[in-house]
Design an enzyme around this catalytic site. Structure first.
Site, PDB file in Angstrom:
ATOM      1  N   TYR A 161      23.351 -66.168-147.280  1.00  0.00           N
ATOM      2  CA  TYR A 161      24.445 -65.303-146.779  1.00  0.00           C
ATOM      3  C   TYR A 161      23.910 -64.002-146.192  1.00  0.00           C
ATOM      4  O   TYR A 161      24.367 -62.923-146.550  1.00  0.00           O
ATOM      5  CB  TYR A 161      25.407 -64.947-147.918  1.00  0.00           C
ATOM      6  CG  TYR A 161      25.933 -66.108-148.713  1.00  0.00           C
ATOM      7  CD1 TYR A 161      26.613 -67.144-148.085  1.00  0.00           C
ATOM      8  CD2 TYR A 161      25.770 -66.149-150.084  1.00  0.00           C
ATOM      9  CE1 TYR A 161      27.113 -68.209-148.810  1.00  0.00           C
ATOM     10  CE2 TYR A 161      26.269 -67.220-150.824  1.00  0.00           C
ATOM     11  CZ  TYR A 161      26.947 -68.247-150.174  1.00  0.00           C
ATOM     12  OH  TYR A 161      27.433 -69.291-150.903  1.00  0.00           O
ATOM     13  N   TYR A 218      37.880 -71.368-151.747  1.00  0.00           N
ATOM     14  CA  TYR A 218      36.432 -71.543-151.625  1.00  0.00           C
ATOM     15  C   TYR A 218      36.007 -72.619-152.617  1.00  0.00           C
ATOM     16  O   TYR A 218      36.296 -72.511-153.809  1.00  0.00           O
ATOM     17  CB  TYR A 218      35.660 -70.251-151.913  1.00  0.00           C
ATOM     18  CG  TYR A 218      34.169 -70.485-151.930  1.00  0.00           C
ATOM     19  CD1 TYR A 218      33.445 -70.572-150.736  1.00  0.00           C
ATOM     20  CD2 TYR A 218      33.483 -70.693-153.124  1.00  0.00           C
ATOM     21  CE1 TYR A 218      32.087 -70.851-150.740  1.00  0.00           C
ATOM     22  CE2 TYR A 218      32.118 -70.966-153.137  1.00  0.00           C
ATOM     23  CZ  TYR A 218      31.426 -71.045-151.934  1.00  0.00           C
ATOM     24  OH  TYR A 218      30.078 -71.329-151.945  1.00  0.00           O
ATOM     25  N   ASP A 238      39.211 -76.866-159.554  1.00  0.00           N
ATOM     26  CA  ASP A 238      37.852 -76.335-159.402  1.00  0.00           C
ATOM     27  C   ASP A 238      37.750 -75.090-160.284  1.00  0.00           C
ATOM     28  O   ASP A 238      38.179 -74.004-159.892  1.00  0.00           O
ATOM     29  CB  ASP A 238      37.590 -76.008-157.928  1.00  0.00           C
ATOM     30  CG  ASP A 238      36.200 -75.408-157.708  1.00  0.00           C
ATOM     31  OD1 ASP A 238      35.526 -75.071-158.703  1.00  0.00           O
ATOM     32  OD2 ASP A 238      35.801 -75.275-156.535  1.00  0.00           O
ATOM     33  N   LYS A 267      28.701 -72.849-162.817  1.00  0.00           N
ATOM     34  CA  LYS A 267      28.354 -71.441-163.044  1.00  0.00           C
ATOM     35  C   LYS A 267      27.986 -71.120-164.499  1.00  0.00           C
ATOM     36  O   LYS A 267      26.832 -71.281-164.861  1.00  0.00           O
ATOM     37  CB  LYS A 267      29.455 -70.552-162.496  1.00  0.00           C
ATOM     38  CG  LYS A 267      29.447 -70.555-160.953  1.00  0.00           C
ATOM     39  CD  LYS A 267      30.199 -69.408-160.327  1.00  0.00           C
ATOM     40  CE  LYS A 267      29.831 -69.215-158.875  1.00  0.00           C
ATOM     41  NZ  LYS A 267      30.584 -70.064-157.944  1.00  0.00           N
TER      42      LYS A 267
HETATM   43  C1  LIG Z   1      30.418 -71.044-156.854  1.00  0.00           C
HETATM   44  C2  LIG Z   1      31.530 -71.978-156.623  1.00  0.00           C
HETATM   45  C3  LIG Z   1      31.319 -73.267-156.114  1.00  0.00           C
HETATM   46  C4  LIG Z   1      29.959 -73.770-155.707  1.00  0.00           C
HETATM   47  O1  LIG Z   1      29.048 -73.817-156.764  1.00  0.00           O
HETATM   48  P1  LIG Z   1      27.484 -73.800-156.447  1.00  0.00           P
HETATM   49  O2  LIG Z   1      26.839 -73.985-157.786  1.00  0.00           O
HETATM   50  O3  LIG Z   1      27.177 -72.478-155.819  1.00  0.00           O
HETATM   51  O4  LIG Z   1      27.204 -74.931-155.521  1.00  0.00           O
HETATM   52  C5  LIG Z   1      32.423 -74.086-155.965  1.00  0.00           C
HETATM   53  N1  LIG Z   1      33.659 -73.671-156.280  1.00  0.00           N
HETATM   54  C6  LIG Z   1      33.890 -72.444-156.766  1.00  0.00           C
HETATM   55  C7  LIG Z   1      35.293 -72.041-157.129  1.00  0.00           C
HETATM   56  C8  LIG Z   1      32.848 -71.541-156.949  1.00  0.00           C
HETATM   57  O5  LIG Z   1      33.074 -70.311-157.400  1.00  0.00           O
END
Ligand SMILES: *Cc1c(COP(=O)(O)O)cnc(C)c1O
Length: 437
Positions: free
Chosen positions: A14, A142, A236, A265
Protein backbone atom coordinates in the site's frame (compact mmCIF):
# COMPACT_ATOMS: atom_id res chain seq x y z
CA UNK A 1 16.37 8.02 -10.71
CA UNK A 2 16.57 6.06 -7.50
CA UNK A 3 19.09 7.25 -4.98
CA UNK A 4 21.75 4.84 -3.72
CA UNK A 5 20.09 4.32 -0.35
CA UNK A 6 16.85 3.36 -2.09
CA UNK A 7 17.62 0.01 -3.67
CA UNK A 8 13.93 -0.82 -3.36
CA UNK A 9 14.74 -4.47 -2.97
CA UNK A 10 11.66 -4.69 -0.76
CA UNK A 11 8.46 -3.76 -2.60
CA UNK A 12 6.32 -2.37 0.17
CA UNK A 13 2.57 -2.73 0.79
CA UNK A 14 0.00 0.00 0.00
CA UNK A 15 2.81 2.37 -0.75
CA UNK A 16 3.83 4.78 -3.48
CA UNK A 17 7.47 4.00 -3.02
CA UNK A 18 8.67 7.06 -4.88
CA UNK A 19 7.05 9.55 -2.53
CA UNK A 20 6.48 7.71 0.76
CA UNK A 21 8.88 8.36 3.61
CA UNK A 22 11.17 5.54 4.69
CA UNK A 23 9.39 2.94 6.83
CA UNK A 24 10.14 2.81 10.53
CA UNK A 25 12.85 0.31 11.33
CA UNK A 26 11.56 -1.75 14.27
CA UNK A 27 13.99 -4.05 16.07
CA UNK A 28 11.82 -5.45 18.85
CA UNK A 29 8.30 -5.49 20.19
CA UNK A 30 7.39 -6.30 23.78
CA UNK A 31 4.08 -5.99 25.60
CA UNK A 32 2.57 -2.79 24.22
CA UNK A 33 5.59 -1.09 22.74
CA UNK A 34 7.69 -1.16 19.60
CA UNK A 35 11.38 -0.27 19.75
CA UNK A 36 12.96 1.49 16.80
CA UNK A 37 16.48 0.88 15.51
CA UNK A 38 17.50 4.25 16.92
CA UNK A 39 16.33 3.27 20.38
CA UNK A 40 12.94 4.98 20.73
CA UNK A 41 9.88 3.21 22.11
CA UNK A 42 6.40 3.75 20.70
CA UNK A 43 3.02 2.73 22.10
CA UNK A 44 1.45 0.48 19.48
CA UNK A 45 -2.05 1.78 18.77
CA UNK A 46 -2.56 -0.63 15.85
CA UNK A 47 -1.85 -4.03 17.45
CA UNK A 48 -0.15 -4.75 14.12
CA UNK A 49 -3.29 -4.54 12.00
CA UNK A 50 -5.69 -5.68 14.78
CA UNK A 51 -3.83 -8.94 15.40
CA UNK A 52 -1.74 -8.62 18.59
CA UNK A 53 -4.68 -9.00 20.97
CA UNK A 54 -2.68 -9.85 24.13
CA UNK A 55 0.30 -7.55 23.51
CA UNK A 56 3.66 -8.62 22.09
CA UNK A 57 5.63 -11.55 23.44
CA UNK A 58 3.04 -12.85 25.88
CA UNK A 59 4.99 -15.55 27.77
CA UNK A 60 2.22 -18.14 27.43
CA UNK A 61 2.15 -17.76 23.65
CA UNK A 62 5.93 -17.65 23.38
CA UNK A 63 6.26 -20.84 25.40
CA UNK A 64 3.65 -22.70 23.35
CA UNK A 65 5.23 -21.72 20.03
CA UNK A 66 8.76 -22.49 21.28
CA UNK A 67 7.77 -25.97 22.43
CA UNK A 68 6.02 -26.64 19.14
CA UNK A 69 9.03 -25.34 17.23
CA UNK A 70 11.27 -27.88 18.96
CA UNK A 71 8.83 -30.73 18.38
CA UNK A 72 7.46 -30.16 14.88
CA UNK A 73 7.34 -26.73 13.24
CA UNK A 74 5.51 -28.02 10.22
CA UNK A 75 4.09 -31.03 8.50
CA UNK A 76 1.87 -31.18 5.44
CA UNK A 77 -1.88 -31.47 6.13
CA UNK A 78 -2.86 -33.57 3.11
CA UNK A 79 -3.36 -37.11 4.44
CA UNK A 80 -1.86 -36.12 7.81
CA UNK A 81 -3.30 -34.58 10.94
CA UNK A 82 -1.84 -33.38 14.24
CA UNK A 83 -3.02 -32.63 17.73
CA UNK A 84 -2.60 -28.81 17.62
CA UNK A 85 -4.93 -28.58 14.60
CA UNK A 86 -7.47 -31.08 15.92
CA UNK A 87 -7.62 -29.33 19.26
CA UNK A 88 -7.87 -25.86 17.75
CA UNK A 89 -10.67 -26.86 15.38
CA UNK A 90 -12.64 -28.46 18.21
CA UNK A 91 -12.20 -25.38 20.40
CA UNK A 92 -13.27 -22.98 17.64
CA UNK A 93 -16.32 -25.12 16.86
CA UNK A 94 -17.24 -25.12 20.55
CA UNK A 95 -16.86 -21.33 20.78
CA UNK A 96 -18.91 -20.60 17.68
CA UNK A 97 -22.67 -20.69 17.83
CA UNK A 98 -25.01 -23.42 16.57
CA UNK A 99 -23.54 -25.86 14.06
CA UNK A 100 -20.64 -23.71 12.85
CA UNK A 101 -18.60 -26.86 13.35
CA UNK A 102 -16.48 -27.51 10.27
CA UNK A 103 -13.14 -25.71 10.31
CA UNK A 104 -11.10 -25.30 7.13
CA UNK A 105 -7.59 -23.93 7.73
CA UNK A 106 -6.29 -21.22 5.44
CA UNK A 107 -3.03 -19.34 5.50
CA UNK A 108 -4.30 -15.75 5.49
CA UNK A 109 -7.54 -13.87 5.78
CA UNK A 110 -7.83 -13.28 2.05
CA UNK A 111 -7.38 -16.99 1.40
CA UNK A 112 -10.09 -17.78 3.96
CA UNK A 113 -12.39 -15.47 1.97
CA UNK A 114 -11.46 -17.28 -1.26
CA UNK A 115 -12.23 -20.61 0.41
CA UNK A 116 -15.60 -19.29 1.62
CA UNK A 117 -16.39 -18.24 -1.97
CA UNK A 118 -15.46 -21.71 -3.25
CA UNK A 119 -17.54 -23.35 -0.52
CA UNK A 120 -20.59 -21.26 -1.41
CA UNK A 121 -20.38 -21.80 -5.16
CA UNK A 122 -19.59 -25.50 -4.63
CA UNK A 123 -22.53 -25.81 -2.26
CA UNK A 124 -25.00 -24.61 -4.90
CA UNK A 125 -23.39 -26.74 -7.63
CA UNK A 126 -23.90 -29.81 -5.48
CA UNK A 127 -27.46 -28.68 -4.73
CA UNK A 128 -28.34 -28.47 -8.44
CA UNK A 129 -28.10 -24.69 -8.86
CA UNK A 130 -24.82 -24.25 -10.72
CA UNK A 131 -25.72 -20.79 -11.97
CA UNK A 132 -25.25 -19.36 -8.51
CA UNK A 133 -21.69 -18.13 -8.91
CA UNK A 134 -21.90 -14.50 -7.88
CA UNK A 135 -21.93 -12.69 -4.54
CA UNK A 136 -23.58 -9.71 -2.96
CA UNK A 137 -21.45 -7.45 -0.79
CA UNK A 138 -21.94 -3.99 0.63
CA UNK A 139 -20.88 -0.43 0.01
CA UNK A 140 -17.65 0.28 1.95
CA UNK A 141 -16.88 -3.44 2.21
CA UNK A 142 -13.33 -4.73 2.47
CA UNK A 143 -12.70 -8.48 2.24
CA UNK A 144 -9.04 -8.80 1.25
CA UNK A 145 -6.49 -8.34 -1.50
CA UNK A 146 -6.51 -11.55 -3.56
CA UNK A 147 -8.47 -11.38 -6.80
CA UNK A 148 -11.62 -13.16 -5.56
CA UNK A 149 -11.65 -11.17 -2.34
CA UNK A 150 -11.01 -7.95 -4.26
CA UNK A 151 -14.20 -8.47 -6.23
CA UNK A 152 -16.15 -8.32 -2.96
CA UNK A 153 -14.70 -4.96 -1.95
CA UNK A 154 -16.66 -1.80 -2.66
CA UNK A 155 -15.78 -1.24 -6.33
CA UNK A 156 -16.05 2.53 -6.13
CA UNK A 157 -13.99 3.06 -3.02
CA UNK A 158 -11.60 0.13 -2.86
CA UNK A 159 -7.90 0.06 -3.44
CA UNK A 160 -8.65 -2.32 -6.26
CA UNK A 161 -10.59 -0.09 -8.60
CA UNK A 162 -8.16 -0.21 -11.51
CA UNK A 163 -8.02 -3.88 -12.45
CA UNK A 164 -10.99 -3.89 -14.82
CA UNK A 165 -12.06 -7.26 -16.12
CA UNK A 166 -9.32 -9.06 -14.23
CA UNK A 167 -11.69 -8.91 -11.28
CA UNK A 168 -15.03 -10.72 -11.19
CA UNK A 169 -18.11 -8.53 -11.26
CA UNK A 170 -20.28 -8.96 -8.17
CA UNK A 171 -23.45 -7.35 -6.87
CA UNK A 172 -23.16 -4.50 -4.39
CA UNK A 173 -25.68 -2.44 -2.46
CA UNK A 174 -25.73 -0.26 0.65
CA UNK A 175 -26.06 -2.05 4.00
CA UNK A 176 -29.74 -2.51 4.92
CA UNK A 177 -29.57 -0.07 7.83
CA UNK A 178 -33.16 1.13 7.41
CA UNK A 179 -36.32 0.38 5.48
CA UNK A 180 -35.28 2.12 2.28
CA UNK A 181 -31.92 0.39 2.04
CA UNK A 182 -33.52 -2.91 3.05
CA UNK A 183 -35.92 -2.57 0.13
CA UNK A 184 -33.01 -1.93 -2.22
CA UNK A 185 -31.19 -5.00 -0.97
CA UNK A 186 -34.36 -7.06 -1.16
CA UNK A 187 -35.01 -6.02 -4.77
CA UNK A 188 -31.49 -6.83 -5.83
CA UNK A 189 -31.74 -10.28 -4.26
CA UNK A 190 -35.18 -10.89 -5.81
CA UNK A 191 -33.93 -10.01 -9.26
CA UNK A 192 -30.66 -11.97 -9.15
CA UNK A 193 -31.09 -14.72 -6.56
CA UNK A 194 -30.72 -17.42 -9.19
CA UNK A 195 -27.17 -16.15 -9.77
CA UNK A 196 -26.21 -15.24 -6.19
CA UNK A 197 -24.44 -17.86 -4.05
CA UNK A 198 -24.00 -15.83 -0.88
CA UNK A 199 -24.04 -12.45 0.80
CA UNK A 200 -20.76 -11.32 2.37
CA UNK A 201 -20.80 -8.99 5.37
CA UNK A 202 -18.38 -7.67 7.96
CA UNK A 203 -20.72 -7.71 10.96
CA UNK A 204 -20.90 -4.52 13.09
CA UNK A 205 -17.69 -2.92 11.83
CA UNK A 206 -16.54 -2.42 8.26
CA UNK A 207 -12.77 -2.20 8.57
CA UNK A 208 -10.38 -1.12 5.83
CA UNK A 209 -13.24 0.20 3.68
CA UNK A 210 -13.73 3.17 6.00
CA UNK A 211 -13.96 2.07 9.66
CA UNK A 212 -17.75 2.36 9.62
CA UNK A 213 -20.13 0.92 12.20
CA UNK A 214 -23.63 -0.46 11.88
CA UNK A 215 -25.93 -2.03 14.45
CA UNK A 216 -26.94 -5.57 15.35
CA UNK A 217 -30.38 -5.05 13.79
CA UNK A 218 -28.73 -4.52 10.41
CA UNK A 219 -26.88 -7.82 10.68
CA UNK A 220 -30.12 -9.56 11.74
CA UNK A 221 -31.86 -7.96 8.75
CA UNK A 222 -29.18 -9.41 6.44
CA UNK A 223 -29.74 -12.86 7.93
CA UNK A 224 -33.48 -12.47 7.35
CA UNK A 225 -32.98 -11.34 3.74
CA UNK A 226 -30.68 -14.31 3.11
CA UNK A 227 -33.28 -16.70 4.51
CA UNK A 228 -36.06 -15.09 2.53
CA UNK A 229 -34.15 -15.41 -0.72
CA UNK A 230 -32.46 -18.69 0.13
CA UNK A 231 -28.88 -17.45 -0.29
CA UNK A 232 -25.99 -18.24 2.05
CA UNK A 233 -24.73 -15.66 4.52
CA UNK A 234 -20.99 -15.36 5.02
CA UNK A 235 -19.67 -13.34 7.96
CA UNK A 236 -16.18 -11.96 7.47
CA UNK A 237 -15.01 -11.61 11.08
CA UNK A 238 -11.34 -11.54 10.18
CA UNK A 239 -11.06 -8.11 11.82
CA UNK A 240 -13.92 -8.22 14.34
CA UNK A 241 -13.36 -11.74 15.71
CA UNK A 242 -11.73 -12.50 19.07
CA UNK A 243 -13.16 -9.81 21.25
CA UNK A 244 -12.42 -6.70 19.22
CA UNK A 245 -15.99 -5.33 19.24
CA UNK A 246 -16.70 -6.28 22.87
CA UNK A 247 -18.04 -9.81 22.39
CA UNK A 248 -15.98 -12.83 21.36
CA UNK A 249 -17.46 -12.58 17.87
CA UNK A 250 -19.53 -9.72 16.48
CA UNK A 251 -22.27 -12.16 15.46
CA UNK A 252 -22.71 -13.06 19.15
CA UNK A 253 -23.97 -9.53 19.80
CA UNK A 254 -26.30 -9.80 16.79
CA UNK A 255 -27.75 -13.20 17.74
CA UNK A 256 -27.22 -14.29 14.17
CA UNK A 257 -25.68 -17.49 12.83
CA UNK A 258 -24.09 -17.14 9.38
CA UNK A 259 -23.64 -20.19 7.14
CA UNK A 260 -19.90 -19.60 6.94
CA UNK A 261 -17.62 -17.44 9.08
CA UNK A 262 -14.07 -16.31 8.27
CA UNK A 263 -11.63 -15.64 11.10
CA UNK A 264 -8.04 -14.44 10.94
CA UNK A 265 -5.95 -11.53 12.22
CA UNK A 266 -6.07 -12.07 16.02
CA UNK A 267 -6.47 -15.85 15.64
CA UNK A 268 -2.79 -16.49 16.41
CA UNK A 269 -2.42 -13.50 18.75
CA UNK A 270 -0.43 -11.72 16.05
CA UNK A 271 2.40 -14.24 15.88
CA UNK A 272 2.01 -16.33 12.72
CA UNK A 273 -0.12 -16.13 9.63
CA UNK A 274 -3.24 -18.28 9.76
CA UNK A 275 -6.96 -17.92 9.18
CA UNK A 276 -9.92 -20.25 9.16
CA UNK A 277 -13.16 -20.60 7.31
CA UNK A 278 -15.82 -22.34 9.42
CA UNK A 279 -18.95 -23.79 7.83
CA UNK A 280 -22.27 -24.95 9.18
CA UNK A 281 -23.33 -28.55 8.73
CA UNK A 282 -25.64 -27.74 5.80
CA UNK A 283 -22.69 -26.41 3.82
CA UNK A 284 -20.32 -29.20 4.87
CA UNK A 285 -22.84 -31.91 4.07
CA UNK A 286 -23.22 -30.73 0.47
CA UNK A 287 -19.64 -31.91 -0.10
CA UNK A 288 -20.17 -35.20 1.83
CA UNK A 289 -20.77 -37.96 -0.73
CA UNK A 290 -19.48 -41.19 -2.22
CA UNK A 291 -18.15 -39.28 -5.21
CA UNK A 292 -14.52 -38.12 -5.01
CA UNK A 293 -15.46 -35.27 -7.32
CA UNK A 294 -17.75 -33.79 -4.66
CA UNK A 295 -14.83 -32.98 -2.36
CA UNK A 296 -13.71 -29.42 -1.64
CA UNK A 297 -10.55 -29.11 -3.72
CA UNK A 298 -8.38 -26.72 -1.78
CA UNK A 299 -5.25 -27.15 0.34
CA UNK A 300 -2.59 -24.51 0.92
CA UNK A 301 0.95 -25.86 1.41
CA UNK A 302 1.21 -24.43 4.90
CA UNK A 303 -2.36 -25.25 5.85
CA UNK A 304 -2.87 -25.78 9.61
CA UNK A 305 0.79 -25.00 10.29
CA UNK A 306 1.48 -26.52 13.72
CA UNK A 307 3.31 -23.43 14.99
CA UNK A 308 0.35 -21.25 14.09
CA UNK A 309 -2.07 -23.75 15.64
CA UNK A 310 0.01 -23.80 18.84
CA UNK A 311 -0.07 -20.00 18.94
CA UNK A 312 -3.84 -19.98 18.37
CA UNK A 313 -4.42 -22.58 21.09
CA UNK A 314 -2.31 -20.54 23.51
CA UNK A 315 -4.25 -17.43 22.56
CA UNK A 316 -7.56 -19.18 23.25
CA UNK A 317 -6.15 -20.25 26.65
CA UNK A 318 -5.61 -16.57 27.43
CA UNK A 319 -9.15 -15.70 26.40
CA UNK A 320 -10.30 -18.36 28.89
CA UNK A 321 -7.90 -17.44 31.68
CA UNK A 322 -7.99 -13.66 31.48
CA UNK A 323 -10.94 -11.24 31.16
CA UNK A 324 -9.88 -10.26 27.63
CA UNK A 325 -13.32 -9.76 26.12
CA UNK A 326 -14.44 -7.69 29.12
CA UNK A 327 -11.32 -5.58 28.71
CA UNK A 328 -12.25 -4.93 25.10
CA UNK A 329 -15.82 -4.09 26.04
CA UNK A 330 -14.68 -1.72 28.76
CA UNK A 331 -12.22 -0.04 26.46
CA UNK A 332 -15.12 1.47 24.51
CA UNK A 333 -16.08 4.03 27.14
CA UNK A 334 -12.42 4.75 27.92
CA UNK A 335 -11.72 5.47 24.26
CA UNK A 336 -14.94 7.45 24.10
CA UNK A 337 -13.89 9.81 26.87
CA UNK A 338 -10.20 9.82 25.89
CA UNK A 339 -10.91 10.87 22.32
CA UNK A 340 -13.94 13.09 23.05
CA UNK A 341 -11.91 16.30 22.87
CA UNK A 342 -11.07 15.53 19.23
CA UNK A 343 -14.72 16.04 18.34
CA UNK A 344 -14.39 19.81 18.42
CA UNK A 345 -11.18 20.08 16.45
CA UNK A 346 -11.24 21.73 13.03
CA UNK A 347 -11.40 19.20 10.21
CA UNK A 348 -12.85 16.43 12.39
CA UNK A 349 -16.08 14.97 11.01
CA UNK A 350 -16.80 12.26 13.55
CA UNK A 351 -15.38 10.43 16.56
CA UNK A 352 -16.75 6.94 17.14
CA UNK A 353 -15.78 3.99 19.29
CA UNK A 354 -16.90 0.40 19.50
CA UNK A 355 -15.22 -2.12 21.78
CA UNK A 356 -11.47 -1.71 21.36
CA UNK A 357 -11.79 0.39 18.21
CA UNK A 358 -11.53 4.17 18.21
CA UNK A 359 -11.99 6.21 15.05
CA UNK A 360 -11.45 9.88 14.33
CA UNK A 361 -12.86 10.62 10.90
CA UNK A 362 -11.57 13.79 9.27
CA UNK A 363 -12.44 15.77 6.18
CA UNK A 364 -9.17 15.00 4.52
CA UNK A 365 -5.87 13.30 5.27
CA UNK A 366 -3.74 15.05 2.70
CA UNK A 367 -1.09 15.33 5.40
CA UNK A 368 -0.99 11.60 6.15
CA UNK A 369 2.82 11.22 6.04
CA UNK A 370 3.40 14.32 8.10
CA UNK A 371 0.75 13.28 10.59
CA UNK A 372 2.22 9.81 10.99
CA UNK A 373 5.64 11.33 11.65
CA UNK A 374 4.16 13.61 14.31
CA UNK A 375 2.59 10.63 16.05
CA UNK A 376 5.93 8.83 15.98
CA UNK A 377 7.69 11.90 17.36
CA UNK A 378 5.11 11.92 20.16
CA UNK A 379 5.78 8.25 20.95
CA UNK A 380 2.80 6.56 19.28
CA UNK A 381 2.61 4.17 16.36
CA UNK A 382 -0.51 4.42 14.27
CA UNK A 383 -1.18 4.47 10.60
CA UNK A 384 -3.94 6.81 9.44
CA UNK A 385 -5.56 5.89 6.14
CA UNK A 386 -8.40 7.03 3.92
CA UNK A 387 -10.16 9.67 5.98
CA UNK A 388 -9.57 8.02 9.36
CA UNK A 389 -7.12 8.18 12.20
CA UNK A 390 -7.99 5.02 14.09
CA UNK A 391 -6.74 2.91 16.97
CA UNK A 392 -7.14 -0.84 17.47
CA UNK A 393 -4.81 -1.44 20.43
CA UNK A 394 -4.03 -4.74 22.13
CA UNK A 395 -7.21 -5.61 24.06
CA UNK A 396 -5.32 -5.61 27.37
CA UNK A 397 -3.58 -2.26 26.93
CA UNK A 398 -3.29 -0.90 30.49
CA UNK A 399 -5.36 2.16 31.39
CA UNK A 400 -2.31 4.37 31.89
CA UNK A 401 -1.01 3.69 28.39
CA UNK A 402 -4.50 4.00 26.92
CA UNK A 403 -5.05 7.46 28.35
CA UNK A 404 -1.53 8.47 27.31
CA UNK A 405 -2.35 7.21 23.83
CA UNK A 406 -5.63 9.12 23.65
CA UNK A 407 -4.23 12.39 24.92
CA UNK A 408 -1.30 12.16 22.50
CA UNK A 409 -3.70 11.61 19.61
CA UNK A 410 -5.88 14.57 20.61
CA UNK A 411 -2.77 16.73 21.09
CA UNK A 412 -1.27 15.84 17.71
CA UNK A 413 -4.62 16.26 15.95
CA UNK A 414 -5.07 19.68 17.51
CA UNK A 415 -1.70 20.79 16.17
CA UNK A 416 -2.48 19.86 12.55
CA UNK A 417 -2.22 22.79 10.21
CA UNK A 418 -5.18 22.43 7.93
CA UNK A 419 -5.38 23.90 4.46
CA UNK A 420 -7.76 26.87 4.59
CA UNK A 421 -10.28 25.09 2.36
CA UNK A 422 -10.70 22.31 4.87
CA UNK A 423 -10.68 24.36 8.03
CA UNK A 424 -13.61 26.42 6.77
CA UNK A 425 -16.52 23.99 6.59
CA UNK A 426 -17.60 20.37 6.34
CA UNK A 427 -17.80 20.10 2.57
CA UNK A 428 -14.29 18.93 1.83
CA UNK A 429 -13.87 15.76 -0.21
CA UNK A 430 -13.84 12.61 1.84
CA UNK A 431 -11.06 10.37 0.71
CA UNK A 432 -11.67 6.69 1.20
CA UNK A 433 -8.73 4.36 1.01
CA UNK A 434 -7.10 4.64 -2.37
CA UNK A 435 -9.95 6.41 -4.07
CA UNK A 436 -9.13 8.59 -7.03
CA UNK A 437 -9.75 12.28 -6.66
C1 LIG B 1 -7.59 -7.99 6.97
C2 LIG B 1 -8.89 -8.44 6.43
C3 LIG B 1 -8.97 -9.39 5.40
C4 LIG B 1 -7.76 -9.97 4.72
O1 LIG B 1 -6.93 -10.68 5.59
P1 LIG B 1 -5.39 -10.90 5.21
O2 LIG B 1 -4.87 -11.79 6.28
O3 LIG B 1 -4.75 -9.54 5.19
O4 LIG B 1 -5.35 -11.54 3.86
C5 LIG B 1 -10.23 -9.78 4.99
N1 LIG B 1 -11.34 -9.27 5.53
C6 LIG B 1 -11.29 -8.36 6.52
C7 LIG B 1 -12.57 -7.84 7.12
C8 LIG B 1 -10.07 -7.90 7.00
O5 LIG B 1 -10.02 -6.97 7.96
Amino acid sequence: MMSDDQQNVVWRPYCQMKTAPRPLDIVSAQDFELTTADGRTLIDAMASWWSVCHGYGHPHVVEAVSKQLARMPHVMFGGITHEPAERLAARLAAMLSADLNHVFFADSGSVAVEVAMKMAVGYWQRRGQPRRQRFLSFTHAYHGDTTGAMSLCDPDRSMHADYGDAILTQFHCPLPIDEASETGCHELLSRHRDRIAAVFVEPLVQGAGGMRFHDAATVARIRRLCDEHDVLMIADEIATGFGRTGTMFAIDACHVVPDIICLGKALTAGTLTMAVCVARSTVFEAFWSDQAADALMHGPTFMANPLACAAANASLDLFELEPRVEQAREMESKLQSGLAAARNLPGVVDVRCRGAIGVIQVESLDDVHELRQRFVDAGVWLRPFGDCVYVTPPLNLPDGLLSQLCSTIVQVMSERSLPAAFAADGDGPIAILGSRR
